[in-house]
Structure formats: structure tokens, C-alpha cells
Design a protein around this motif. Structure first.
Motif, mmCIF file in Angstrom:
data_model
loop_
_atom_site.group_PDB
_atom_site.id
_atom_site.type_symbol
_atom_site.label_atom_id
_atom_site.label_comp_id
_atom_site.label_asym_id
_atom_site.label_seq_id
_atom_site.Cartn_x
_atom_site.Cartn_y
_atom_site.Cartn_z
ATOM 1 N N THR A 242 2.680 -3.132 6.069
ATOM 2 C CA THR A 242 1.243 -3.298 6.300
ATOM 3 C C THR A 242 0.855 -2.955 7.728
ATOM 4 O OG1 THR A 242 1.139 -5.017 4.611
ATOM 5 C CG2 THR A 242 -0.638 -4.969 6.236
ATOM 6 N N GLY A 243 1.647 -3.375 8.685
ATOM 7 C CA GLY A 243 1.312 -3.128 10.084
ATOM 8 C C GLY A 243 1.383 -1.670 10.496
ATOM 9 N N ASP A 244 2.039 -0.825 9.686
ATOM 10 C CA ASP A 244 2.162 0.596 10.008
ATOM 11 C C ASP A 244 1.017 1.425 9.444
ATOM 12 O OD1 ASP A 244 4.474 0.021 11.303
ATOM 13 O OD2 ASP A 244 5.821 0.743 9.741
ATOM 14 N N ALA A 245 0.139 0.831 8.628
ATOM 15 C CA ALA A 245 -0.989 1.576 8.077
ATOM 16 C C ALA A 245 -1.883 2.035 9.217
ATOM 17 C CB ALA A 245 -1.775 0.696 7.112
ATOM 18 N N PRO A 246 -2.416 3.270 9.156
ATOM 19 C CA PRO A 246 -3.196 3.818 10.282
ATOM 20 C C PRO A 246 -4.347 2.918 10.729
ATOM 21 C CG PRO A 246 -2.717 5.520 8.670
ATOM 22 C CD PRO A 246 -2.264 4.243 8.062
ATOM 23 N N LEU A 247 -5.114 2.341 9.783
ATOM 24 C CA LEU A 247 -6.233 1.488 10.182
ATOM 25 C C LEU A 247 -5.739 0.210 10.846
ATOM 26 C CD1 LEU A 247 -9.302 1.283 10.169
ATOM 27 C CD2 LEU A 247 -9.169 0.184 7.930
ATOM 28 N N ALA A 248 -4.627 -0.334 10.346
ATOM 29 C CA ALA A 248 -4.058 -1.541 10.957
ATOM 30 C C ALA A 248 -3.588 -1.251 12.381
ATOM 31 C CB ALA A 248 -2.903 -2.065 10.108
ATOM 32 N N ARG A 249 -3.003 -0.095 12.600
ATOM 33 C CA ARG A 249 -2.565 0.287 13.952
ATOM 34 C C ARG A 249 -3.761 0.424 14.890
ATOM 35 N NH1 ARG A 249 0.810 5.478 12.553
ATOM 36 N NH2 ARG A 249 0.845 5.717 14.829
ATOM 37 N N ALA A 250 -4.860 1.015 14.370
ATOM 38 C CA ALA A 250 -6.054 1.149 15.197
ATOM 39 C C ALA A 250 -6.644 -0.221 15.528
ATOM 40 C CB ALA A 250 -7.087 2.027 14.490
ATOM 41 N N LEU A 251 -6.611 -1.156 14.573
ATOM 42 C CA LEU A 251 -7.099 -2.513 14.838
ATOM 43 C C LEU A 251 -6.238 -3.226 15.867
ATOM 44 C CD1 LEU A 251 -8.053 -3.602 11.211
ATOM 45 C CD2 LEU A 251 -9.622 -3.311 13.148
ATOM 46 N N ALA A 252 -4.986 -2.751 16.029
ATOM 47 C CA ALA A 252 -4.106 -3.312 17.052
ATOM 48 C C ALA A 252 -4.304 -2.622 18.398
ATOM 49 C CB ALA A 252 -2.652 -3.183 16.607
ATOM 50 N N GLY A 253 -5.261 -1.677 18.458
ATOM 51 C CA GLY A 253 -5.578 -1.017 19.721
ATOM 52 C C GLY A 253 -4.998 0.359 19.896
ATOM 53 N N GLU A 254 -4.265 0.871 18.889
ATOM 54 C CA GLU A 254 -3.613 2.175 19.017
ATOM 55 C C GLU A 254 -4.522 3.297 18.522
ATOM 56 O OE1 GLU A 254 0.260 4.618 17.198
ATOM 57 O OE2 GLU A 254 0.009 2.452 16.824
ATOM 58 N N GLN A 255 -4.553 4.392 19.259
ATOM 59 C CA GLN A 255 -5.251 5.591 18.796
ATOM 60 C C GLN A 255 -4.274 6.407 17.939
ATOM 61 O OE1 GLN A 255 -8.564 7.200 19.425
ATOM 62 N NE2 GLN A 255 -7.670 8.216 17.676
ATOM 63 N N VAL A 256 -4.567 6.555 16.654
ATOM 64 C CA VAL A 256 -3.694 7.274 15.725
ATOM 65 C C VAL A 256 -4.287 8.650 15.502
ATOM 66 C CG1 VAL A 256 -2.603 7.256 13.453
ATOM 67 C CG2 VAL A 256 -3.106 5.090 14.623
ATOM 68 N N ARG A 257 -3.561 9.699 15.894
ATOM 69 C CA ARG A 257 -4.091 11.055 15.848
ATOM 70 C C ARG A 257 -3.331 11.907 14.834
ATOM 71 N NH1 ARG A 257 -3.504 9.820 21.340
ATOM 72 N NH2 ARG A 257 -5.485 9.554 22.458
ATOM 73 N N ASP A 258 -4.083 12.640 14.057
ATOM 74 C CA ASP A 258 -3.538 13.660 13.160
ATOM 75 C C ASP A 258 -2.314 13.137 12.408
ATOM 76 O OD1 ASP A 258 -3.633 16.157 11.984
ATOM 77 O OD2 ASP A 258 -2.230 17.034 13.421
ATOM 78 N N SER A 259 -2.461 11.984 11.817
ATOM 79 C CA SER A 259 -1.348 11.351 11.102
ATOM 80 C C SER A 259 -1.368 11.759 9.629
ATOM 81 C CB SER A 259 -1.460 9.828 11.223
ATOM 82 O OG SER A 259 -0.415 9.179 10.528
ATOM 83 N N GLU A 260 -0.198 11.733 9.006
ATOM 84 C CA GLU A 260 -0.090 12.013 7.578
ATOM 85 C C GLU A 260 0.587 10.836 6.892
ATOM 86 O OE1 GLU A 260 1.658 15.677 6.407
ATOM 87 O OE2 GLU A 260 0.365 16.916 7.683
ATOM 88 N N TRP A 261 0.034 10.443 5.758
ATOM 89 C CA TRP A 261 0.625 9.361 4.987
ATOM 90 C C TRP A 261 0.247 9.551 3.515
ATOM 91 C CZ3 TRP A 261 -3.676 9.092 7.923
ATOM 92 C CH2 TRP A 261 -4.836 8.604 7.343
ATOM 93 N N ALA A 262 0.811 8.733 2.684
ATOM 94 C CA ALA A 262 0.534 8.835 1.250
ATOM 95 C C ALA A 262 -0.086 7.535 0.765
ATOM 96 C CB ALA A 262 1.812 9.135 0.469
ATOM 97 N N VAL A 263 -0.847 7.642 -0.326
ATOM 98 C CA VAL A 263 -1.351 6.449 -0.997
ATOM 99 C C VAL A 263 -0.899 6.518 -2.455
ATOM 100 C CG1 VAL A 263 -3.315 5.984 0.493
ATOM 101 C CG2 VAL A 263 -3.577 7.591 -1.376
ATOM 102 N N ARG A 264 -0.302 5.427 -2.900
ATOM 103 C CA ARG A 264 0.146 5.341 -4.290
ATOM 104 C C ARG A 264 -0.963 4.653 -5.087
ATOM 105 N NH1 ARG A 264 5.169 5.857 -6.241
ATOM 106 N NH2 ARG A 264 6.038 5.584 -4.146
ATOM 107 N N ARG A 265 -1.658 5.432 -5.922
ATOM 108 C CA ARG A 265 -2.815 4.920 -6.636
ATOM 109 C C ARG A 265 -2.391 4.092 -7.852
ATOM 110 N NH1 ARG A 265 -7.155 9.843 -6.442
ATOM 111 N NH2 ARG A 265 -5.832 10.762 -8.035
ATOM 112 N N ARG A 266 -3.345 3.349 -8.386
ATOM 113 C CA ARG A 266 -3.018 2.443 -9.489
ATOM 114 C C ARG A 266 -2.572 3.171 -10.741
ATOM 115 N NH1 ARG A 266 -7.554 -2.429 -9.189
ATOM 116 N NH2 ARG A 266 -6.826 -3.293 -7.195
ATOM 117 N N ASP A 267 -3.008 4.436 -10.893
ATOM 118 C CA ASP A 267 -2.577 5.195 -12.072
ATOM 119 C C ASP A 267 -1.192 5.807 -11.897
ATOM 120 O OD1 ASP A 267 -2.997 7.202 -10.266
ATOM 121 O OD2 ASP A 267 -4.586 8.216 -11.380
#
Length: 538
Positions: A242-267
């Protein structure tokens, strides 16, 4: 004198259609200017429109001015260039070194402006950030400002559309209702995912594009542990803490630039996202929240992977082709040299005519093999580009098989091995040349892999369907390889022992299917193979 774009009159005409914008600041644009300044940690952010002689500030933070003369505007160069403009240090730039706002308060040193475009593509204004010291934008900040400029442009367009609707008496709501509708449309039509959370991590915005990307409804996210619901994963698909999610990192004060990640959808599907997450701060420096701007790059990555596979296939093909073409060419060269020497030898040393004929026949075989390889390459090119045209005519499949068996029986490979069972004529509307190519590919493969044992060719038919079967008693094909061998550059056995481009069966299937037929194989290792082609007769 300031630069003027070539389409200035057309630009002014388009700008006049934005009459609803007016000259004064508006809260939506004030917010955009403040967000731009926060994203870049700069003191000044401005949203403006450029009229003929004056630039009007529709939103601004860090300055009290409502407008400036166009001659003193940095933004006029964005219009003239029809593109982004960045000035790292105005004192070192001849265009601005003597600008009144550079040599006098507020003493601007850095400027970055991004065009605001109408639906016609015309630049009507700018989103810009300025600083009192020389600066440079990071790639993440630049991409975020581009995305924000697109949203401001969309907001302006929606206001323009509302004005047009009002003129047609289609909009009868008061200004507050119109503003709410425009805001709703802006969020709904964004091509980027926008996710905003406050300093406590509570979601405040989750637009429809973000819903599409993540495969969830925003109603399921508010008042929940959203990182778990969104199913963040690494780019390879592994679960992400959870703490590595880009929005969570930004809420911790980090500027996250040009990052790539995946989302596993419910389907169960996985989407690959690229984005920038930026912490937002109050004027006194306290954390106000964070914004995550995302773009779905799943298809882009698939295209890149397909291109890589295509390059790999091309390289493999070139390697095979160069080897297979070199072999007959080398043999041709050696045999031609041998014949030339034989003809140039004195009469008493000349090779007997019978031996000469054998050399000529061998030479001809190499020419035929080379011709077949080249024709195979040409057919691959035609099929791949969709330029292969069929010439249907009345063809007797039995006669075609008889001619081929007779011809191949005269070769060393086919002598005394070929058997034909074709009791009756089987006539249909097919492309003679392509059907002969199919038959040749199957019979020559049977001879090549048949371990010098008999090969049977059967031609039978019903009133609706013609059936061609080629059966050998050779090395056979393992069950798991029986579908693979119809692929490009695939061979049933090692090319080191049997040669070939690995295109024969692929071409056979493509040609048969082009004539609305089908081809299949039944085989067991060391017991031989039977290839069956079925074609509609009309």
C-alpha cells in the motif's frame, strides 16, 4: 515589436467566439493557476487569453495584475511558435533581457508557457508558471502542466459550447447551474485519469477516465481503504504494498515522476498505467493533499511488444533465408565453374557427354530449388501485404495430381515411391497455380520426411467438397507440434537435417483458407503423417 502568428486574424476570430469568457478572473481558472504553481513549487501561476493588443489574466496566483500589454508578454511567443516555450533565464535570453517585468518588479527570471487550444487547434491563450530565479522543469512537472493545460482548454471549450447553446435558446439554466454542468462535463470528458486526495488520504476526485482505467466505480472508493480496492500492482503484475502506491507516496511528500505500475481490476484483467503523482501544499507549506494524473498505456506496451516480436521474426527469417539461399547458390557456382572448365579442356581431356548431362541436370535441380525458395519469399510478401489475388477457373484436381506425380516420379526423390489413388475426376472452381502450389508443398514434404518409404496421394470428392490427402510413412509429428508446424518459419524437424525456410505449411494453410478450404494433419511419431485438404467445389 512582438511576433505575430501567421493565422492571427483567424485566431482572433476564434477567440471572439469565446465571448462568454470575458476579461475578469474566474474561480475555476484561479484554481488551475494555483495548481500549476503548486505542481512546480513556483511563486507565480497564470491562466490567460491573448487579445489583439493585450493579454488578460483569467486566473492568477502570485501577481496582482489583471492584464499586461502584449508587447510585454512572454506568452505571445507561445502563440507565435504554436508550441510550448521555456525560458530558463530571461536575463540570458535576447528576447526578454530588457522586458519591463524582467528589469523591474517582479523581476521575472524563469518562464514556462503551455498553449491553450480551441477545438480548431488554434492557440487562444496560455497556462504558464514563473519564478524570480533561473529554473528548469522536471519531465514529471512538464507532463503534469501539459495535462493541466488540456483540462483548462477543455473548460474554456465547455464555456464556449454553453454560450453557443444559450444563443440557440437550448440552455435556460441560471449561471450556477451552468457552471455545475460545465464542471461535470469537464470531468467526464477528460482523456487523463485524475485522482485527488486530501491530506488525510480521503479521495476528493476520481473522474470517469480513472474509473475506466481501474475498473471500479468512484462510489465504491469513497470512505474505503482505496489502495486495497484499486488493486495496485507492480508493472510485472506482482502485488504492490500500500505504501508504494504512487498516490500514497505523494501523500508522504514524494514527487513521483513518469512512473509505471499496473492495476489488477475486479474482472481479473490487468491494465498498465503511466503517471505522475504530486503532493499539494498550503501557502504555509503544510500538506494539503496529492494529485495523481494517469494515462492507460496498456495498448502502447502491447504494440511495442508486437513490434519487438516482428523484429525478432524478421531477423530469424533473414538468418534462415540467407542460409537456405546461399546453399543452392554455392552449389550453382561450383557446378557452373566445373562445367566451364570441362568445356575449356582440350578435346582429349573432355568429360564424356553422359557425365556432362548429369552435371547439367544437377545444375537444373539447383535452379529449380532456388526458384522455389524465391517464389516462397514472394508469396510471403504478397500474403503479408494482402496483395495475393486468386484467379478461379475450372480445375480437375485429379489431373493436377496426376501431372505432379508424373513429374516428381522422374526425380531421384520421387522415383518408385509415389502412389496415386484418384478413381474419378474431381472438378471445382479454384486457382490452378495456387492449388498446384499446395499439392507440391505437401507431396515434397512427404518425400523429404518420408524416410524413402512410399508416399500415397489420394483425390476423392463429394458433390460439394473435394478432398486431397497426402500420406507418408516417415518420421511423423508429435501431437504438441501438429498445430505449430503451420506457423511461419516452423519446421517439423531440425532444419540442419532437412533444410527449408519453414514456410511451406504456413503458405499451404494461407492458400487453402484463401480458397475457403481447410487443411489438417493426423500423425504419430515414427508412424508417418497424413495431411488432408478439403475445398468447396463451387
Amino acid at each position: 515589436m512582438y511576433p505575430v502568428p501567421e493565422n492571427e486574424q483567424e485566431r482572433l476570430r476564434v477567440l471572439r467566439s469565446f465571448a462568454r469568457l470575458g476579461h475578469g478572473p474566474e474561480q475555476a481558472f484561479e484554481d488551475a493557476a494555483a495548481l500549476a504553481a503548486q505542481l512546480c513549487n513556483m511563486p507565480i501561476g497564470i491562466v490567460s487569453v491573448m487579445e489583439e493588443n493585450r493579454e488578460w489574466f483569467k486566473g492568477r496566483v502570485g501577481v496582482d495584475l489583471l492584464s499586461v500589454e502584449r508587447a510585454d508578454s512572454f506568452c505571445t511567443y507561445v502563440l507565435a511558435n504554436d508550441a510550448e516555450v521555456t525560458v530558463p533565464d530571461a536575463l540570458l535570453d535576447a528576447r526578454f533581457a530588457h522586458n519591463r517585468y524582467v528589469v523591474h518588479p517582479p523581476f521575472v527570471r524563469f518562464y514556462a508557457g503551455f498553449p491553450l487550444r480551441s477545438r480548431e487547434g488554434t492557440v487562444v491563450g496560455t497556462l504558464c508558471v514563473l519564478d524570480y530565479v533561473p529554473r528548469a522543469l522536471t519531465p514529471g512537472q512538464r507532463e503534469a502542466l501539459r495535462a493541466l493545460a488540456r483540462q483548462v482548454s477543455a473548460q474554456m471549450e465547455l464555456k464556449r459550447s454553453a454560450a453557443e447553446l444559450a444563443r440557440r435558446e437550448l440552455v435556460r439554466a441560471d449561471s450556477e447551474q451552468v457552471q455545475e454542468e460545465l464542471t461535470r462535463l469537464l470531468v467526464a470528458q477528460s482523456s487523463d485519469g485524475f485522482i485527488v486526495a486530501d491530506e488525510h488520504g480521503v479521495l476528493q476526485l476520481f473522474n470517469p477516465e480513472a474509473e475506466r482505467q481501474h475498473g471500479v466505480s468512484r462510489s465504491t472508493l469513497f470512505h474505503t481503504r482505496w489502495p486495497e480496492v484499486l488493486g495496485f500492482a507492480t508493472a510485472s503484475g506482482d502485488p504492490m504494498p500500500t505504501g508504494d502506491a504512487p498516490l500514497a507516496r505523494a501523500l508522504a511528500g514524494e514527487q513521483v515522476r513518469d512512473s509505471e505500475w499496473a492495476v489488477r481490476r475486479r474482472d481479473g484483467s490487468i491494465r498498465l498505467l503511466n503517471g505522475t503523482a504530486t503532493p499539494l501544499h498550503h501557502p504555509d507549506g503544510r500538506l494539503a493533499g496529492a494529485v495523481l494524473i494517469t494515462r492507460d498505456i496498456t495498448e502502447q506496451r502491447r504494440t511495442e511488444q508486437a513490434l519487438q516480436e516482428a523484429v525478432k521474426t524478421r531477423d530469424e527469417f533473414l538468418s534462415i533465408a540467407s542460409h537456405e539461399l546461399r546453399t543452392p547458390l554455392t552449389t550453382l557456382s561450383l557446378q557452373a565453374t566445373s562445367l566451364l572448365r570441362a568445356f575449356q579442356a582440350p578435346p582429349e581431356l573432355r568429360v564424356p557427354e553422359a557425365r556432362m548431362m548429369k552435371k547439367v541436370e544437377s545444375l537444373k535441380r539447383q535452379v529449380v530449388r532456388l526458384e522455389a525458395l524465391v517464389n516462397g519469399l514472394l508469396d510471403v510478401s504478397r500474403l503479408t501485404s494482402g496483395k495475393l489475388e486468386l484467379q478461379p477457373e475450372e480445375v480437375d484436381l485429379r489431373q493436377l495430381a496426376e501431372d505432379l506425380v508424373e513429374r516428381l516420379s522422374e526425380t531421384a526423390e520421387g522415383a518408385a515411391r509415389l502412389r496415386l489413388y484418384a478413381p474419378l475426376p474431381v472438378v471445382g472452381l479454384w486457382d490452378r497455380l495456387r492449388l498446384e502450389q499446395v499439392l507440391t508443398n505437401l507431396v515434397t514434404n512427404a518425400l523429404r520426411y518420408g524416410r524413402d518409404r512410399p508416399v500415397e496421394v489420394r483425390v476423392v470428392g463429394t458433390p460439394a467438397v473435394a478432398r486431397l490427402q497426402v500420406r507418408d510413412e516417415g518420421i511423423g509429428i508429435a501431437e504438441e507440434a501438429q498445430e505449430r508446424i503451420f506457423g511461419r518459419f516452423e519446421r517439423a524437424a531440425s532444419g540442419r537435417h532437412y533444410g527449408g525456410l519453414g514456410l511451406g505449411l504456413w503458405l499451404t494453410r494461407q492458400l487453402v483458407e484463401a480458397m475457403q478450404g481447410c487443411v489438417s494433419v493426423r500423425s504419430r511419431p515414427n508412424e508417418g503423417s497424413t495431411f488432408t485438404v478439403e475445398l468447396p467445389r463451387h
